[in-house]
Write a protein that holds these residues in place. Sequence first.
Motif, PDB file in Angstrom:
ATOM      1  N   LEU A 190       0.829  -1.208   0.000  1.00  0.00           N
ATOM      2  CA  LEU A 190       0.000   0.000   0.000  1.00  0.00           C
ATOM      3  C   LEU A 190       0.862   1.255   0.000  1.00  0.00           C
ATOM      4  N   SER A 191       1.979   1.203   0.709  1.00  0.00           N
ATOM      5  CA  SER A 191       2.885   2.349   0.716  1.00  0.00           C
ATOM      6  C   SER A 191       3.488   2.576  -0.665  1.00  0.00           C
ATOM      7  N   ILE A 192       3.818   1.481  -1.347  1.00  0.00           N
ATOM      8  CA  ILE A 192       4.360   1.605  -2.703  1.00  0.00           C
ATOM      9  C   ILE A 192       3.309   2.186  -3.648  1.00  0.00           C
ATOM     10  N   GLN A 193       2.054   1.774  -3.485  1.00  0.00           N
ATOM     11  CA  GLN A 193       0.995   2.313  -4.330  1.00  0.00           C
ATOM     12  C   GLN A 193       0.804   3.802  -4.062  1.00  0.00           C
ATOM     13  N   HIS A 194       0.973   4.197  -2.802  1.00  0.00           N
ATOM     14  CA  HIS A 194       0.801   5.613  -2.459  1.00  0.00           C
ATOM     15  C   HIS A 194       1.963   6.453  -2.957  1.00  0.00           C
ATOM     16  N   GLU A 249       8.255   2.622  -5.474  1.00  0.00           N
ATOM     17  CA  GLU A 249       9.187   1.678  -4.860  1.00  0.00           C
ATOM     18  C   GLU A 249      10.483   2.331  -4.403  1.00  0.00           C
ATOM     19  N   PRO A 250      11.112   3.191  -5.198  1.00  0.00           N
ATOM     20  CA  PRO A 250      12.351   3.818  -4.709  1.00  0.00           C
ATOM     21  C   PRO A 250      12.141   4.623  -3.426  1.00  0.00           C
ATOM     22  N   VAL A 251      11.019   5.354  -3.350  1.00  0.00           N
ATOM     23  CA  VAL A 251      10.752   6.145  -2.141  1.00  0.00           C
ATOM     24  C   VAL A 251      10.602   5.239  -0.933  1.00  0.00           C
ATOM     25  N   VAL A 252       9.855   4.139  -1.092  1.00  0.00           N
ATOM     26  CA  VAL A 252       9.633   3.235   0.024  1.00  0.00           C
ATOM     27  C   VAL A 252      10.933   2.574   0.455  1.00  0.00           C
ATOM     28  N   ARG A 253      11.758   2.155  -0.507  1.00  0.00           N
ATOM     29  CA  ARG A 253      13.026   1.504  -0.160  1.00  0.00           C
ATOM     30  C   ARG A 253      13.961   2.476   0.560  1.00  0.00           C
ATOM     31  N   VAL A 254      14.067   3.693   0.050  1.00  0.00           N
ATOM     32  CA  VAL A 254      14.937   4.682   0.685  1.00  0.00           C
ATOM     33  C   VAL A 254      14.408   5.047   2.067  1.00  0.00           C
ATOM     34  N   ALA A 255      13.092   5.231   2.178  1.00  0.00           N
ATOM     35  CA  ALA A 255      12.512   5.576   3.479  1.00  0.00           C
ATOM     36  C   ALA A 255      12.760   4.470   4.500  1.00  0.00           C
TER      37      ALA A 255
END
Length: 206
Positions: free
Chosen positions: A30-34, A37-43
């Motif tokens: 859900l975070s990736i959809q929001h 993927e790069p943002v979620v991995r870095v976060a």
Amino acid sequence: RADSFIDEARWHRDVTDLHRIVDTMKTVWLSIQHANEPVVRVALELVCSRYGKGILQWPHTWWPDEEKRKLLKGLVHSCLKDILRFLKPGAVLDDDEPPLEDEDALAAAQQRAVEWEEKYNECEQARQILEVQLANAQRESDVANAKVEELEQSVQKYREELKQLRADLAAAKASAARPPSPSSPPGNPQEEQEERRRSTPSQQQG
């Protein structure tokens, strides 16, 4: 990472709950959809780093702080390189940090930060006003409750007095309705007249 030492045994124990793994996968998805993927991995890398806790404690108005922006920019670039090295072990990466934004984008971001801060201040003032109004309303409610309690006590007092007055009035009415008791039985009028005639000559002779 936050801890330089990793307890492998504990890590193995922590991933034995498969239901929890699936639930966490859904949350990450859900975070990736929001975002992406790069943002979620870095976060995720930043949260697990030794800087994560400090960054999460930044105030909401952190953006105008140039030092914080530069620090975060460097951390993001470093995390991204680590992720790309993991995903593409043979890739040649550029060590130069890309510009965070051009002048126009920076000016727009700063303007958004100023607008956000103004809205934040307005909301904070409104919150403070509401707190004062709530405190005043609470005091007025306490005063009203005290008056209600006082009135209830007065009503109870008058109710008891009225009950006593009704009892006294009923007793008075009952006493007035009873006939008076005679002190002596009434005499015969003819016998009284005859008694007076007999006593009259004797009084004259004397």
